[in-house]
Motif scaffolding. Structure first.
Motif, mmCIF file in Angstrom:
data_model
loop_
_atom_site.group_PDB
_atom_site.id
_atom_site.type_symbol
_atom_site.label_atom_id
_atom_site.label_comp_id
_atom_site.label_asym_id
_atom_site.label_seq_id
_atom_site.Cartn_x
_atom_site.Cartn_y
_atom_site.Cartn_z
ATOM 1 N N CYS A 405 0.800 -1.217 0.000
ATOM 2 C CA CYS A 405 0.000 0.000 0.000
ATOM 3 C C CYS A 405 0.839 1.277 0.000
ATOM 4 O O CYS A 405 0.679 2.131 -0.881
ATOM 5 C CB CYS A 405 -0.972 -0.017 1.181
ATOM 6 N N PRO A 406 1.757 1.477 0.967
ATOM 7 C CA PRO A 406 2.553 2.717 0.947
ATOM 8 C C PRO A 406 3.454 2.832 -0.280
ATOM 9 O O PRO A 406 3.780 3.941 -0.713
ATOM 10 C CB PRO A 406 3.370 2.634 2.236
ATOM 11 N N ILE A 407 3.846 1.695 -0.852
ATOM 12 C CA ILE A 407 4.681 1.743 -2.059
ATOM 13 C C ILE A 407 3.868 2.276 -3.238
ATOM 14 O O ILE A 407 4.357 3.075 -4.042
ATOM 15 C CB ILE A 407 5.251 0.346 -2.368
ATOM 16 N N TYR A 408 2.609 1.827 -3.352
ATOM 17 C CA TYR A 408 1.737 2.338 -4.413
ATOM 18 C C TYR A 408 1.546 3.851 -4.274
ATOM 19 O O TYR A 408 1.545 4.586 -5.270
ATOM 20 C CB TYR A 408 0.371 1.663 -4.352
ATOM 21 N N VAL A 409 1.371 4.318 -3.053
ATOM 22 C CA VAL A 409 1.160 5.748 -2.808
ATOM 23 C C VAL A 409 2.421 6.529 -3.160
ATOM 24 O O VAL A 409 2.371 7.580 -3.815
ATOM 25 C CB VAL A 409 0.753 5.997 -1.341
ATOM 26 N N LEU A 414 -1.436 5.165 -6.493
ATOM 27 C CA LEU A 414 -2.608 5.503 -5.686
ATOM 28 C C LEU A 414 -2.379 6.871 -5.069
ATOM 29 O O LEU A 414 -1.245 7.224 -4.719
ATOM 30 C CB LEU A 414 -2.837 4.461 -4.589
ATOM 31 N N SER A 415 -3.443 7.642 -4.934
ATOM 32 C CA SER A 415 -3.295 8.996 -4.393
ATOM 33 C C SER A 415 -3.201 9.023 -2.872
ATOM 34 O O SER A 415 -2.625 9.945 -2.299
ATOM 35 C CB SER A 415 -4.466 9.875 -4.857
ATOM 36 N N SER A 416 -3.779 8.011 -2.200
ATOM 37 C CA SER A 416 -3.722 7.972 -0.743
ATOM 38 C C SER A 416 -3.899 6.535 -0.260
ATOM 39 O O SER A 416 -4.339 5.656 -1.016
ATOM 40 C CB SER A 416 -4.805 8.858 -0.130
ATOM 41 N N ARG A 421 -6.687 -1.642 -0.918
ATOM 42 C CA ARG A 421 -7.585 -2.730 -0.564
ATOM 43 C C ARG A 421 -6.747 -3.853 0.045
ATOM 44 O O ARG A 421 -5.872 -4.401 -0.608
ATOM 45 C CB ARG A 421 -8.346 -3.241 -1.801
ATOM 46 N N PHE A 422 -7.021 -4.141 1.297
ATOM 47 C CA PHE A 422 -6.228 -5.146 2.028
ATOM 48 C C PHE A 422 -6.914 -6.510 1.999
ATOM 49 O O PHE A 422 -8.107 -6.612 1.903
ATOM 50 C CB PHE A 422 -6.007 -4.702 3.475
#
Length: 422
Positions: A405-409, A414-416, A421-422
């Protein structure tokens, strides 16, 4: 629906790149099939098929990580023009020696090594430049999927054409067709209108540049686990294409036309899967498909142990085509969505090393095993290893999603964190 599936083709540069690279890859597949059949016809040796594949692909293991550093430091188009011209020279020499009845196995080994060195720079540069042409994340994801459509259309048309052409015109003229395809590729690259990057290229210590790319790639669990799964499949399962001439000759009692047909069937499976992936607009959730794809490959390879005919083998090849496409494209998409542009060349070089560089070790091993225990048992061993890889990746899925998730952001996919989606 259709517009979403081909949104990247609305980009002029990508349209030209898509067409030029598509024709080039068709030519490459024609050459690959013709060369495999020529090697087996000259040597009647499964081990020699594995050895040539090893020699041709081992540069991807040795050179690709450092190629990624160069790709991030220099113009990707310039890198591709040079690699396509060198590939043209390789194909020309192969055609000249074959048509002059001067080709020996030593020539094949040397020319395969040359092409392998060129490919080490060509593939990661091609992956990186096609994505950087795009303006939005949706277009980038679509471009990745369309790259796979290009590859698998070529995989469908190239082997089919080779199976028809080898008995009619011979292997030498098949190599000449590949020469023509490289000419078209170079012209298409020259026609691109690329923006001049304002980013300052790094020309400092290459070792530090390499170390930074290595740490970025392998110290993050999501990126690392994708490459581990891909590496297991590349080492143990992808060699089914190398062993195909042996399988066709020994188990089916057929000829080059049948080999081309089976490769085309696998290409059809990959094409169907590629169209499905192209229509997909959401990259999150692809990690689950990687598990399904690896398991599909495993069961498909093990199923070759069952009594079968040409049609049963065709069904298995179709299934394998689907599984390998989803695994390769899913891995590529997830990595590209995680990586920053400044690291793209290096990360894609590690992807290429895992996909194509680990393969030669597996090819050599597969060729040896096939000569000792037979092609069927060798394929089954690859299937068991694929299932083990699927189990490993599935075990870490929850942690994968949490850490991705934080890598995508950070990469801008991803914007936030709220979109994760976990």
């Amino acid at each position: 629906m259709l517009k979403n599936m081909i949104k990247a083709l609305y980009n002029r540069n990508y349209r030209i790149f898509f067409a030029g690279q598509g024709l080039s890859i068709i030519g490459t597949w024609i050459q690959n099939i013709a060369l495999s059949w020529l090697i087996y016809r000259l040597t009647d040796s499964a081990f020699m098929l594995g050895l040539v594949a090893f020699i041709g692909q081992i540069p991807n293991f040795v050179l690709v990580p450092f190629a990624g550093v160069w790709i991030d430091r220099w113009s990707k188009r310039s890198v591709l023009v040079v690699t396509q011209l060198l590939s043209l020279v390789q194909a020309s020499l192969l055609a000249w020696l074959t048509l002059g009845n001067r080709l020996e196995i030593e020539h094949i080994l040397l020319l395969s090594l040359l092409l392998g060195c060129v490919t080490a720079f060509d593939v990661p540069a091609r992956n990186a430049i096609s994505v950087e042409m795009m303006d939005t994340q949706d277009e980038r994801q679509n471009a990745i999927a369309l790259n796979s459509v290009t590859y698998n259309m070529a995989r469908l048309l190239g082997p089919s054409a080779a199976g028809i052409l080898i008995p009619i015109i011979g292997e030498g003229y098949c190599f000449l067709l590949n020469v023509a395809s490289y000419f078209i590729s170079v012209i298409s690259l020259a026609a691109l209108r690329l923006k001049v990057s304002n980013d300052e290229k790094q020309h400092d210590n290459m070792l530090q540049h390499f170390q930074a790319g290595y740490a970025y790639t392998f110290k993050q669990l999501p990126l690392r686990n994708i490459l581990v799964l891909l590496g297991i499949i590349s080492l143990t399962a992808m060699q089914y294409t190398v062993l195909l001439p042996v399988f066709v000759s020994q188990k089916l009692g057929a000829s080059a036309g049948t080999m081309g047909f089976l490769m085309a069937v696998a290409g059809c499976g990959s094409l169907v899967a590629a169209i499905g992936v192209t229509a997909r607009s959401e990259f999150q959730g692809l990690e689950k498909l990687l598990v399904v794809a690896a398991a599909t490959i495993g069961f498909g390879l093990i199923s070759f142990m069952l009594p079968g005919s040409l049609w049963f083998s065709s069904v298995l090849m179709f299934i394998l085509g689907v599984g390998f496409l989803i695994l390769v494209v899913g891995s590529n998409t997830l990595l590209q969505c995680m990586v920053n542009d400044s690291m793209r060349g290096r990360v894609m070089s590690f992807y290429t090393m895992t996909l194509m560089g680990v393969g030669p070790i597996g090819s050599l091993l597969a060729g040896f095993l096939a000569s000792q225990i037979g092609v069927i048992y060798t394929l089954a061993i690859g299937g068991v290893c694929s299932l083990a890889g699927a189990a490993y990746f599935a075990r870490h899925l929850a942690v994968f999603r949490l850490q991705a998730c934080p890598i995508y952001v950070q990469s801008g996919s991803l914007s936030s964190r709220d979109e994760c989606r976990f």
